[in-house]
Design an enzyme around this catalytic site. Structure first.
Site, short mmCIF file in Angstrom:
data_model
loop_
_atom_site.label_atom_id
_atom_site.label_comp_id
_atom_site.label_asym_id
_atom_site.label_seq_id
_atom_site.Cartn_x
_atom_site.Cartn_y
_atom_site.Cartn_z
N ASP A 562 0.84 -1.19 0.00
CA ASP A 562 0.00 0.00 0.00
C ASP A 562 0.88 1.25 0.00
O ASP A 562 1.84 1.34 0.75
CB ASP A 562 -0.88 0.03 1.26
CG ASP A 562 -1.78 -1.18 1.35
OD1 ASP A 562 -1.24 -2.26 1.59
OD2 ASP A 562 -2.99 -1.03 1.20
N GLU A 563 0.53 2.19 -0.82
CA GLU A 563 1.24 3.46 -0.84
C GLU A 563 0.45 4.51 -0.07
O GLU A 563 -0.74 4.36 0.16
CB GLU A 563 1.46 3.95 -2.27
CG GLU A 563 2.41 3.07 -3.07
CD GLU A 563 2.65 3.64 -4.45
OE1 GLU A 563 3.15 4.76 -4.55
OE2 GLU A 563 2.33 2.95 -5.43
#
Length: 897
Positions: A562-563
């Site tokens: 996840d960014e």
């Protein structure tokens, strides 16, 4: 002269102006008498302050921030009542609120967002203290909506300037003696359909009352299963969950197992099936040497066409024969025998079964990071996963709120990152997100020691289940970041700068201001620091060693990926990296994909395959990724989520469907504010909906499912190309398929093992059905593409009739056979609510699963068995209970009219 008499005197003698002036002076005197809160004062506040949380309106208003979801927000009245006078200042209250508060309205209090879901109520200069019995109300407006009573987190914390902290007693959860579930006494129940229950003005969701549930349950006719004992013994006794590929049984002949079963293993390692055999004994079937024999053989398949786990099972009047191509097939054949067994009976049906799994990946994710699940919970879950032929446990061990796995070389990860208490420095523990309270030894805190984790791995191996650990990165990494910051501070104080910076995960010079999806501003690993990669390499090597020692090789690891939008923009380390790199990276937005590609390469060098969530992987270059990549697709179907899933398969990646519309088991079973769970993707995922899932054909669900507001939606599965000729989305290519499916149990507001099992079961049985068995009513996928809606009619009335009939059999099998097995295993499965109505003074009741007992409660508080329609003369409550009578379902009110 007493102040009160002085006020009366001045009002009479000098008029109202003087009276007002002295009133103001008196208020100042009263304010000046407030004393700084001591530890004793905090104890008093914690013991006597009564908190009530009332969500009063979901409808947008002028108070809403117009930039939040088109101006959506909800209104809460937070009522604070003092049982005793509170004449103290310099105290505050920390509390968890899942969506940030936009505006707080109060003369005496302010509310500030701290980090994540943590907020703090502080006293304003106008705070006058509490008189005994006085109530003060803070009205606030928060982002988005609040649709469930479980949104309101528990354990508000009173704190003074010495940081002495105590949980306010009135905000603690209790356990309901009948259901074993959580009571939240601080919540004012929902009552208003339009103001409190609906998300927007277009929301068509209906509150599932006892009356509406009764109408729905009328569609389930279980008479063939429960009215005729012969029909019951023939139909239900011949059912296996999950459904085998092919099964044929005699309606007359049976095998008597009253004396037990005897296993003969000709060429099988008995350790590989010991867990399956032990389940027989748990269900009450003895394993003996002088009775009906089970002959077990491995039959190697020369052409290798049968998938792992395939088997044949032949039950004869005097013996049982099992053949399989591998040990997992033998294991599953034995589990099918146990599935055929009906507790309390002494026979098995005679017949043959030929079976193989539809998907090779049949998984369950359990999030133990947000709220901890102890080792015993996981071991019990592994037993049930094995019973229903699920074979992948995705164990989510690290996130923003905690790190749950001991890494011997980095003790700070669990000494600090595995517990939440009250420590504003976060050098000893993390701050109490998610209503965790202040007790570091509470059940929501904890971690698996190496020995604990290896016991889980060995138990999984014995049940042919692969454990896929997940320690999220680069986002969702706050626990690790804070633990390594504490390590940095410790070694810097000792003057060892080299060791301090060895595993540092943040850039001390980074001034970036950002907010993650969960509203953290400091939860993202800095991807420009070599120390970040050194940390990941150290952790991965340690985890690989732990797996190796347990003889459960680490062959696949879930990195999350996840960014966090907006991270690193003002990082000195990243600005330097962009200037000096030779990889073609010219802007901050490219750093996230660079990180994922590099980590995937590191894992490949360690002979570990990469798994990650689809949103993070979507930014990567497939040419820079390893050949084998698992993508967990979690895009919503109602928002054309099938397109992303198809794109990943077309990229040659292994796609595991983690579709929130149907596979997020932290979501509620039904649309009722008292049904626990988050609901951003769906407000109603019951076992029947999971059963209805057609994972091989995602867009077709638009024909019979609704969106999160119960409105129809359209699924576009046609080819789309941009102006440059690049394919944006395309139908699933021919000869391509998904690797499997995975049910998710995220745990932000799941604080007990009972609630976790309630959320998993019985939905887990429907998950197993769809993962193992391809239904004959499923609509074949059209590789040419198309547009699907309620008007496209690929799912015909005939197919719907087949599906619904098979659901009746499946539901009857669960209610009449499998629930008793779950009871024996002490699994706290959800007992369904009872549907009921009162018509002309007569109470009618029904339920979605047969085999459970129904009750109704009269005005005197007494509960009575319901066996047939009964006359009543007032409102009643109804509920179901298990046959043993030791556990009950949630009760619903039935209105007399």
């Amino acid at each position: 002269m007493p102040i009160r008499l002085l006020l009366i005197y001045c009002c009479i003698a000098f008029g109202i102006t003087a009276c007002q002036s002295n009133t103001e002076d008196t208020a100042k005197i009263k304010k000046q008498t407030l004393e700084p809160a001591t530890n004793t004062a905090i104890d008093l506040i914690a013991q006597t302050l009564q908190v009530k949380y009332q969500q009063s309106d979901n409808r947008p208003s002028a108070k809403c921030d117009q930039q939040i979801e088109s101006g959506n927000c909800y209104k809460v009245n937070l009522q604070l009542t003092a049982n005793n006078s509170i004449n103290y200042t310099q105290w505050r209250v920390y509390f968890s609120q899942i969506t940030p508060i936009q505006t707080a309205i109060s003369d005496e209090f302010t509310i500030k967002h701290v980090n994540g879901d943590l907020h703090v109520i502080e006293l304003s200069e106008q705070f006058k203290g509490f008189q005994a019995g006085e109530t003060k109300t803070i009205t606030f407006y928060a982002d988005f909506w609040s649709l469930s009573e479980s949104d309101a987190m528990p354990n508000y914390i009173a704190v003074n300037n010495n940081d002495y902290a105590q949980v306010i007693n009135s905000t603690k959860v209790t356990q309901d003696a009948d259901t074993g579930l959580e009571n939240r006494p601080y919540i004012v129940p929902y009552t208003d359909l339009e103001r409190q229950f609906k998300r927007t003005k277009n929301d068509k969701t209906q509150w599932l009352t006892a009356e509406s549930l009764y109408e729905r349950n009328k569609n389930y006719d279980f008479a063939a299963f429960i009215n005729n004992k012969n029909s019951l013994s023939k139909t239900i006794a011949q059912q296996i969950i999950p459904t085998p590929t092919k099964a044929t049984f005699s309606n007359i002949a049976t095998l008597d197992v009253s004396s037990g079963i005897n296993f003969h293993f000709n060429n099988i390692n008995t350790k590989s099936v010991a867990a399956a055999i032990s389940r027989f004994e748990q269900l009450g079937i003895q394993i003996v040497k002088s009775t009906a024999a089970v002959s077990v053989n491995l039959a190697l398949v020369a052409d290798n066409t049968q998938p792992n786990g395939s088997y044949t099972l032949a039950i004869k009047p005097d013996a049982i024969y099992i053949e399989a191509g591998d040990e997992s097939g033998v294991f599953y054949a034995i589990q099918s025998l146990a599935s055929l067994y009906q507790m309390g009976l002494s026979t098995l049906p005679v017949g043959t079964v030929t079976d193989q799994p539809h998907y090779q990946f049949r998984g369950v994710l359990v999030d133990v990071a947000r709220n901890f699940r102890d080792k015993e919970f996981i071991l019990k879950l592994l037993d049930q996963m094995a019973a229903y032929k699920l074979n992948k446990l995705h164990l989510h061990l690290g996130d923003d709120e905690a790190w749950r796995l001991e890494i011997p070389s980095l003790p700070e990860l669990t000494e600090i990152g595995a517990k939440r208490c009250f420590d504003t420095t976060e050098q000893h523990c993390l701050m109490p997100q998610l209503g965790a309270g202040v007790d570091p030894s509470s059940s929501v805190n904890g971690y698996y020691s190496v020995a604990d984790y290896q016991q889980i791995l060995k138990a999984a191996s014995a049940r042919h289940i692969q454990v896929i650990p997940s320690l999220d990165m680069p986002g969702h990494s706050r626990a690790a970041i804070k633990a390594m910051t504490a390590r940095y501070n410790y070694y810097m104080q000792k003057g060892d700068k080299l060791k301090a910076e060895q595993f540092l995960l943040h850039d001390p010079l980074d001034t970036t201001v950002y907010s993650s999806v969960q509203h953290y501003n400091d939860n993202t690993i800095n991807v420009c620091l070599e120390s970040s990669y050194a940390f990941i390499a150290e952790v991965m090597q340690q985890v690989k060693n732990i797996h190796h020692e347990a003889q459960h090789p680490l062959t696949r690891y879930h990195i999350g990926a996840d960014e966090t939008a907006g991270a690193w923009t003002s990082s000195v380390a990243c600005n330097t990296f962009i200037k000096e790199n030779t990889l073609g990276i010219t802007k901050v937005s490219q750093l996230g994909s660079h990180f994922i590609e590099r980590i995937a390469g590191m894992l490949a060098n360690m002979e570990i395959e990469t798994a990650a969530w689809s949103d993070g992987l979507s930014h990567t270059d497939p040419q820079k990724m390893p050949a084998v990549v698992q993508a967990n697709s979690w895009d919503l179907l109602m928002w054309n989520g099938h397109q992303q899933a198809h794109n990943f398969v077309n990229k040659q990646w292994q796609v595991v469907l983690s579709t929130p519309d149907v596979l997020y088991f932290d979501f509620p079973y039904e649309a009722d504010p008292k049904e626990h769970g988050y609901y951003w993707g769906s407000r109603q995922i019951n076992s029947e909906k999971v059963f209805q899932f057609m994972p091989d054909n995602l867009p077709v669900h638009a024909e019979f499912w609704l969106d999160r507001e119960d409105n129809p939606y359209v699924a576009d599965d046609t080819l789309k190309v941009n102006e440059q000729g690049d394919v944006i989305s395309a139908p699933l290519a021919k000869n391509k398929a998904f690797l499997g499916v995975q049910g998710q149990l995220w745990s932000e507001n799941i604080r007990s093992n009972n609630m976790a099992e309630y959320k998993l079961f019985p939905r887990l049985l429907s998950l197993a059905e769809r993962a193992w068995h391809k239904a004959n009513w499923a609509v074949p996928y059209n590789h040419n593409g198309g547009i699907y809606s309620q008007n496209s009619h690929h799912f015909t009335k005939q197919l719907k009739q087949q599906r619904d009939q098979q659901w009746l059999t499946f539901a009857a099998t669960m209610g009449l056979k499998e629930f008793a097995k779950l009871e024996t295993a002490k699994v706290h499965y959800r007992i369904p609510s009872v549907g009921a109505k009162i018509e002309k003074g007569v109470l009618y009741a029904n339920i979605a699963f047969p085999g459970l007992l129904l009750e109704y409660q009269t005005l005197d508080g007494q509960w009575h068995d319901y066996k047939h329609p009964v006359a009543v003369n007032n409102d009643v409550f109804v509920r179901a209970k298990v046959a043993s009578g030791i556990r009950y379902g949630r009760m619903l009110k039935v209105t007399f009219n």
